[in-house]
Design a protein around this motif. Sequence first.
Motif, PDB file in Angstrom:
ATOM      1  N   ILE A  83     -39.878  16.947  -4.782  1.00  0.00           N
ATOM      2  CA  ILE A  83     -39.730  15.508  -4.506  1.00  0.00           C
ATOM      3  C   ILE A  83     -41.008  14.974  -3.863  1.00  0.00           C
ATOM      4  N   THR A  84     -41.540  15.726  -2.911  1.00  0.00           N
ATOM      5  CA  THR A  84     -42.791  15.323  -2.260  1.00  0.00           C
ATOM      6  C   THR A  84     -43.942  15.296  -3.263  1.00  0.00           C
ATOM      7  N   ALA A  85     -44.006  16.296  -4.147  1.00  0.00           N
ATOM      8  CA  ALA A  85     -45.071  16.352  -5.154  1.00  0.00           C
ATOM      9  C   ALA A  85     -44.968  15.202  -6.148  1.00  0.00           C
ATOM     10  N   ILE A  86     -43.753  14.844  -6.547  1.00  0.00           N
ATOM     11  CA  ILE A  86     -43.564  13.729  -7.480  1.00  0.00           C
ATOM     12  C   ILE A  86     -44.015  12.428  -6.831  1.00  0.00           C
ATOM     13  N   GLU A  87     -43.577  12.190  -5.607  1.00  0.00           N
ATOM     14  CA  GLU A  87     -43.966  10.949  -4.929  1.00  0.00           C
ATOM     15  C   GLU A  87     -45.482  10.882  -4.727  1.00  0.00           C
ATOM     16  N   ALA A  88     -46.098  11.994  -4.357  1.00  0.00           N
ATOM     17  CA  ALA A  88     -47.550  12.023  -4.178  1.00  0.00           C
ATOM     18  C   ALA A  88     -48.263  11.752  -5.506  1.00  0.00           C
ATOM     19  N   ALA A  89     -47.785  12.346  -6.590  1.00  0.00           N
ATOM     20  CA  ALA A  89     -48.400  12.122  -7.905  1.00  0.00           C
ATOM     21  C   ALA A  89     -48.291  10.655  -8.312  1.00  0.00           C
ATOM     22  N   LEU A  90     -47.132  10.057  -8.067  1.00  0.00           N
ATOM     23  CA  LEU A  90     -46.953   8.646  -8.389  1.00  0.00           C
ATOM     24  C   LEU A  90     -47.911   7.775  -7.582  1.00  0.00           C
ATOM     25  N   ASN A  91     -47.998   8.026  -6.282  1.00  0.00           N
ATOM     26  CA  ASN A  91     -48.891   7.246  -5.427  1.00  0.00           C
ATOM     27  C   ASN A  91     -50.349   7.417  -5.828  1.00  0.00           C
ATOM     28  N   THR A  92     -50.754   8.638  -6.137  1.00  0.00           N
ATOM     29  CA  THR A  92     -52.134   8.904  -6.535  1.00  0.00           C
ATOM     30  C   THR A  92     -52.482   8.170  -7.825  1.00  0.00           C
ATOM     31  N   ALA A  93     -51.517   8.032  -8.726  1.00  0.00           N
ATOM     32  CA  ALA A  93     -51.748   7.344 -10.003  1.00  0.00           C
ATOM     33  C   ALA A  93     -51.690   5.828  -9.865  1.00  0.00           C
ATOM     34  N   GLY A  94     -51.391   5.328  -8.662  1.00  0.00           N
ATOM     35  CA  GLY A  94     -51.380   3.880  -8.448  1.00  0.00           C
ATOM     36  C   GLY A  94     -50.005   3.250  -8.470  1.00  0.00           C
ATOM     37  N   PHE A  95     -48.959   4.062  -8.602  1.00  0.00           N
ATOM     38  CA  PHE A  95     -47.600   3.531  -8.565  1.00  0.00           C
ATOM     39  C   PHE A  95     -47.155   3.388  -7.116  1.00  0.00           C
ATOM     40  N   GLU A  96     -46.408   2.356  -6.840  1.00  0.00           N
ATOM     41  CA  GLU A  96     -45.805   2.186  -5.528  1.00  0.00           C
ATOM     42  C   GLU A  96     -44.343   2.591  -5.615  1.00  0.00           C
ATOM     43  N   VAL A  97     -43.871   3.272  -4.606  1.00  0.00           N
ATOM     44  CA  VAL A  97     -42.464   3.655  -4.506  1.00  0.00           C
ATOM     45  C   VAL A  97     -41.946   2.975  -3.235  1.00  0.00           C
ATOM     46  N   PRO A  98     -41.662   1.658  -3.326  1.00  0.00           N
ATOM     47  CA  PRO A  98     -41.418   0.877  -2.111  1.00  0.00           C
ATOM     48  C   PRO A  98     -40.211   1.319  -1.293  1.00  0.00           C
ATOM     49  N   PHE A  99     -39.199   1.872  -1.917  1.00  0.00           N
ATOM     50  CA  PHE A  99     -37.994   2.269  -1.192  1.00  0.00           C
ATOM     51  C   PHE A  99     -37.902   3.770  -0.999  1.00  0.00           C
ATOM     52  N   GLY A 100     -38.913   4.502  -1.481  1.00  0.00           N
ATOM     53  CA  GLY A 100     -38.900   5.947  -1.382  1.00  0.00           C
ATOM     54  C   GLY A 100     -37.894   6.560  -2.340  1.00  0.00           C
TER      55      GLY A 100
END
Length: 125
Positions: A83-100
């Motif tokens: 879960i941490t790796a997915i969120e980090a990958a999304l953020n690094t690619a420029g995606f925002e995960v506003p609600f986590g």
Amino acid sequence: MILNLLQTALDTALYNDGVLSHWQRKTGPDANEYIVYRMAGDAAEEFADDVPLVKSASVTVNYYYRDDRINTYTSRQGIQGRITAIEAALNTAGFEVPFGPFDAGDVDDIGYMVTVFECDYARVM
């Protein structure tokens, strides 16, 4: 473009661990873990002279894992790591995960638990 960026980000983060990413639905043989993503919209947000200047895409990423993987501490730690790796990958690619990420349980009643990531991706046109 957005779906390619998303696929690349997820594959870069998880492919070597055997967690495959699929667009819209899982294909292939059963797996202990997998990801399904889909685009919910790609709306123009800001305009100048009736021409879009900024567009914002909405993407949903579902991380599926077998329900028996939550039975032990070690397995739960592995899931949390993904879960941490997915969120980090999304953020690094420029995606925002506003609600986590959030747990959705066994939404499809198929023996897999799901963690959901609701994402936004804004870009200048």
